[in-house]
Each structure stands twice: as structure tokens, then as C-alpha cells.
Design an enzyme around this catalytic site. Structure first.
Site, PDB file in Angstrom:
ATOM      1  N   HIS A   1       0.863  -1.192   0.000  1.00 53.34           N
ATOM      2  CA  HIS A   1       0.000   0.000   0.000  1.00 53.34           C
ATOM      3  C   HIS A   1       0.893   1.234   0.000  1.00 53.34           C
ATOM      4  CE1 HIS A   1      -3.846   2.119   0.686  1.00 53.34           C
ATOM      5  NE2 HIS A   1      -3.058   3.023   1.243  1.00 53.34           N
TER       6      HIS A   1
ATOM      7  N   HIS B   1       1.718   5.086  -2.651  1.00 52.08           N
ATOM      8  CA  HIS B   1       1.153   5.950  -3.712  1.00 52.08           C
ATOM      9  C   HIS B   1       2.276   6.641  -4.480  1.00 52.08           C
ATOM     10  CE1 HIS B   1      -2.609   5.743  -1.366  1.00 52.08           C
ATOM     11  NE2 HIS B   1      -1.913   6.085  -0.319  1.00 52.08           N
TER      12      HIS B   1
ATOM     13  N   THR C   1      -7.341   9.559  -3.740  1.00 53.32           N
ATOM     14  CA  THR C   1      -8.440  10.424  -4.209  1.00 53.32           C
ATOM     15  C   THR C   1      -7.931  11.727  -4.825  1.00 53.32           C
ATOM     16  OG1 THR C   1      -8.603  11.404  -2.001  1.00 53.32           O
ATOM     17  CG2 THR C   1     -10.100   9.543  -2.517  1.00 53.32           C
TER      18      THR C   1
ATOM     19  N   ARG D   1     -10.274   0.661  -6.573  1.00 60.83           N
ATOM     20  CA  ARG D   1     -10.404   1.152  -5.198  1.00 60.83           C
ATOM     21  C   ARG D   1     -11.617   2.061  -5.093  1.00 60.83           C
ATOM     22  NH1 ARG D   1      -7.159   5.228  -1.887  1.00 60.83           N
ATOM     23  NH2 ARG D   1      -7.114   4.399   0.241  1.00 60.83           N
TER      24      ARG D   1
ATOM     25  N   ARG E   1     -14.479  12.290   4.549  1.00 59.50           N
ATOM     26  CA  ARG E   1     -13.682  13.519   4.387  1.00 59.50           C
ATOM     27  C   ARG E   1     -12.914  13.512   3.052  1.00 59.50           C
ATOM     28  NH1 ARG E   1      -8.402  11.669   5.521  1.00 59.50           N
ATOM     29  NH2 ARG E   1      -8.476   9.879   6.938  1.00 59.50           N
TER      30      ARG E   1
ATOM     31  N   TYR F   1     -11.889   1.543   1.376  1.00 58.99           N
ATOM     32  CA  TYR F   1     -11.368   2.300   2.507  1.00 58.99           C
ATOM     33  C   TYR F   1     -12.573   2.909   3.220  1.00 58.99           C
ATOM     34  CZ  TYR F   1      -8.191   5.504   5.076  1.00 58.99           C
ATOM     35  OH  TYR F   1      -7.483   6.187   6.038  1.00 58.99           O
TER      36      TYR F   1
ATOM     37  N   HIS G   1      -6.304  -0.586   5.985  1.00 52.20           N
ATOM     38  CA  HIS G   1      -6.028  -0.161   7.367  1.00 52.20           C
ATOM     39  C   HIS G   1      -7.074  -0.656   8.371  1.00 52.20           C
ATOM     40  CE1 HIS G   1      -3.763   2.053   4.584  1.00 52.20           C
ATOM     41  NE2 HIS G   1      -4.504   3.147   4.520  1.00 52.20           N
TER      42      HIS G   1
ATOM     43  N   ASP H   1       2.271   3.003   3.124  1.00 53.02           N
ATOM     44  CA  ASP H   1       1.388   4.151   2.854  1.00 53.02           C
ATOM     45  C   ASP H   1       2.183   5.416   2.509  1.00 53.02           C
ATOM     46  OD1 ASP H   1      -1.042   6.285   4.393  1.00 53.02           O
ATOM     47  OD2 ASP H   1      -1.081   5.353   2.413  1.00 53.02           O
TER      48      ASP H   1
ATOM     49  N   ASN I   1      -2.214  13.382   4.078  1.00 50.54           N
ATOM     50  CA  ASN I   1      -3.132  13.915   5.102  1.00 50.54           C
ATOM     51  C   ASN I   1      -2.712  13.681   6.537  1.00 50.54           C
ATOM     52  OD1 ASN I   1      -5.040  14.946   3.237  1.00 50.54           O
ATOM     53  ND2 ASN I   1      -5.605  12.829   2.795  1.00 50.54           N
TER      54      ASN I   1
HETATM   55  O1  LIG Z   1      -3.543   7.006   1.728  1.00 52.80           O
HETATM   56  C1  LIG Z   1      -4.291   6.425   2.525  1.00 52.80           C
HETATM   57  O2  LIG Z   1      -4.397   5.177   2.558  1.00 52.80           O
HETATM   58  C2  LIG Z   1      -5.069   7.208   3.443  1.00 52.80           C
HETATM   59  C3  LIG Z   1      -5.647   8.432   3.139  1.00 52.80           C
HETATM   60  C4  LIG Z   1      -5.887   8.949   1.817  1.00 52.80           C
HETATM   61  C5  LIG Z   1      -6.396   8.201   0.799  1.00 52.80           C
HETATM   62  O3  LIG Z   1      -6.571   6.919   0.910  1.00 52.80           O
HETATM   63  C6  LIG Z   1      -6.798   8.811  -0.502  1.00 52.80           C
HETATM   64  O4  LIG Z   1      -6.728  10.040  -0.664  1.00 52.80           O
HETATM   65  O5  LIG Z   1      -7.211   8.030  -1.369  1.00 52.80           O
HETATM   66  C7  LIG Z   1      -6.198   9.197   4.276  1.00 52.80           C
HETATM   67  O6  LIG Z   1      -6.544   8.574   5.315  1.00 52.80           O
HETATM   68  O7  LIG Z   1      -6.305  10.433   4.136  1.00 52.80           O
END
Ligand SMILES: O=C(O)/C=C(\C=C(/O)C(=O)O)C(=O)O
Length: 304
Positions: free
Chosen positions: A31, A33, A77, A124, A130, A157, A181, A257, A262
Site C-alpha cells: 500500500h 502511492h 483520491t 479502489r 472527508r 477504505y 487499514h 502508505d 493527510n
Molecule cells: O492514503 C491512505 O491510505 C489514506 C488516506 C488517503 C487516501 O486513501 C486517498 O486520498 O485516497 C487518508 O486517510 O487520508
């Protein structure tokens, strides 16, 4: 410029420590990015945050420094359903990365085939309020039907407080289903209490459900500091993650991660996160399942 990172965003940890824990041969960071660079891969207009740029080269350098062999790169996102940065990273990885994309309900079979060719193996869906304008319950069913021929799985998620209302819907998803998570348990509650018991029941009743026992830094209240003489960073998360690893050893995954979108109160040292693993997977057998066997089975089923 237009891609100024969000207010309060912390840069990811520059110069993470080299872990004490030696990862088993072939370990997978399941996991993580890649973000941007914003000038080349613009962030989604509807995003809820603007991350710092975090490139494939930097991710792969971290992989090598920590001792991982492969990555599963997950669309976040902030890039919405524009998977170009993800596909670029997969193409640069030389087969050592697989991806989880975000697609819209009008995605075409040709677009899915291109993503598959690049190394995408799942889609996903984000239910964390949020992070999205609306939860993707309706589009999920349509997209699941479209990805079935490819053998892809679904990654979700969500937050623990939303599991009761989503339990039956999630239980109806026919593919392998990976929960990010641990569904974000409230670790100030009792790990033997009703909230976490519902998540454990979800995994017991649905043998297609996997979870990532990652992101203690997102869940912890005690934080990264190990008490004098204690070895536990994020010690309040350990009982939850350990419970899942020991009850479902063949259906757990782990990831850094990176670059930790965030996070506001601290930015974790990725080397410290790796050193957290033996607290939750206490034997070399459990560590190999968590870090090698399980992610390989899901993302490289062809066995390469
Ligand atoms: O990256 C993560 O797994 C957790 C976060 C963000 C996202 O998953 C995302 O923006 O897709 C978070 O908790 O803000």
C-alpha cells in the site's frame, strides 16, 4: 503555483532510517502511492487535498532502502479517476509493481484492458467521507461487473463507525475484497469490544475479505514514541493488528502508505514503520505470509 500542497501538509520523511527488522526475501510494500508531479500529472479538480509531489523514482528508492522487492501502488483520491501517474509508475517498475486504480462507471473495456496491460489488478472505492463528495455504493456494483472478466479485486477504505450500515453491502461484493487499514478502528476502544468484533466478524463471515494491517500512524493516539525500555511505537494499535494477523494469517497485507497523505501531527519514519512489523507478526512464518506469500498470491498469481 496551482499545485501548492494543502495547508498543514507535512512533507514525507526525508532520509528514513534503515530498519533493524530485516524484511524477508521478496517482501511487497502492498500500500503506497505516487503523486504527480502536478505539472505532468495534474491533481483532480474535485480533490479534497493537494499532496506534495511524490515520484515513482523516490518510491522505488525507498523500496530499495527499506528492503522491499515490490510495490502495490494504490490510486489516491487526490488524482481521482485519472490513473496516468499510477500507470507511468507501473511502466517504470520493470514488472516489480502492480496497481490498484480508480475508475468511473463509464469506464470502457478498452480502458480496463490498457490498465490491466500496465499492471493494474484491482479497483479502489473510498467511503471515507472527508475524502469524497459522495460514497461510491452505486458505481461499485456496475464497475464490479465490468472488471469480472479481468479477475481483478476490489479495495475499499472506510471508517469503523460506518461498517454497521455498510456491512451487508460489503458482504455482497463477489470479488476478493481488501480493506485498507483494518477499516480504521478507534484504538482508544477495547480490542475485544463490540466495534472491532464487528470487523473481525466481517472477516470471519466473508472468507473473500482481506485487510491491510498498515497505517498505525493514522490510528494511534500514543504515537511514534516508544516508552523508555518499551519497544512499541504506536503501541495502542498493536493489539488490534496482532489480533487480525493471528486469526487471519493468509488474508493480511502490509504497506508503508508512503508518502502518507493527510497526516498532520507527525510524519512517520518509514524505517520505524517497518520495525513495527514484528510487534504485530511475531514469527517468521507470519511475517513471510504477511509480506511475501499473501501479496504475491493476490497481485502476482502467475508466480513470477
Ligand atoms: O492514503 C491512505 O491510505 C489514506 C488516506 C488517503 C487516501 O486513501 C486517498 O486520498 O485516497 C487518508 O486517510 O487520508
Amino acid at each position: 503555483g496551482d499545485f501548492e500542497k494543502s495547508e498543514g501538509w507535512l512533507d514525507w520523511y526525508d532520509g528514513p532510517s534503515t530498519p533493524t527488522f530485516r524484511l524477508p526475501e521478496g517482501s511487497v510494500d502492498a500500500h503506497c502511492h505516487v503523486f504527480g508531479p502536478g505539472g505532468q500529472f495534474p491533481y483532480a479538480p474535485q480533490r479534497k487535498y493537494t499532496p506534495c509531489d511524490a515520484s515513482a523514482d523516490q518510491l522505488f528508492a525507498l523500496r530499495d532502502q527499506l528492503g522491499f522487492d515490490r510495490n502495490v501502488i494504490v490510486q489516491a483520491t487526490c488524482h481521482g479517476s485519472d490513473n496516468r501517474a499510477l500507470v507511468d509508475a507501473l511502466q517504470r517498475s520493470g514488472g516489480r509493481a502492480r496497481g490498484v486504480a480508480t475508475v468511473r462507471r463509464d469506464v470502457t473495456d478498452d480502458q480496463l484492458a490498457e490498465l490491466h496491460e500496465a499492471g493494474v489488478r484491482g479497483v479502489r472505492f473510498n467511503f471515507v467521507k472527508r475524502l469524497v463528495d459522495r460514497v461510491p455504493t452505486d458505481s461499485l456494483e456496475e464497475i464490479v461487473a465490468k472488471i469480472a472478466p479481468l479477475g481483478w479485486h476490489v479495495v475499499i477504505y472506510f471508517e469503523a463507525e460506518d461498517l454497521p450500515e455498510l456491512y451487508d453491502f460489503f458482504s455482497s461484493i463477489p470479488t476478493d475484497l481488501v480493506v485498507d487499514h483494518m477499516g480504521r478502528p478507534d484504538v482508544t476502544k477495547d480490542p475485544d469490544g463490540p466495534e472491532f468484533e464487528l470487523f473481525l466478524r466481517f472477516m470471519r463471515e466473508n472468507t473473500n475479505v482481506w485487510t491491510k494491517v498498515s497505517c498505525p500512524e493514522r490510528l494511534s493516539v500514543t504515537g511514534p514514541r516508544a516508552l523508555e525500555g518499551e519497544q512499541h511505537a504506536y503501541r495502542d494499535v498493536v493489539p488490534f493488528a496482532r489480533r487480525v494477523v493471528e486469526e487471519f494469517p493468509s488474508r493480511v497485507l502490509w504497506g508503508t502508505d508512503w508518502p502518507h497523505p493527510n497526516l498532520k501531527d507527525h510524519m512517520p519514519d518509514d524505517g520505524l514503520l517497518v520495525d513495527y512489523i514484528p510487534q504485530i507478526a511475531a514469527t517468521s512464518e507470519l511475517q513471510r505470509q504477511l509480506l511475501v506469500d499473501n501479496p504475491r498470491r493476490l497481485y502476482w498469481p502467475e508466480g513470477v
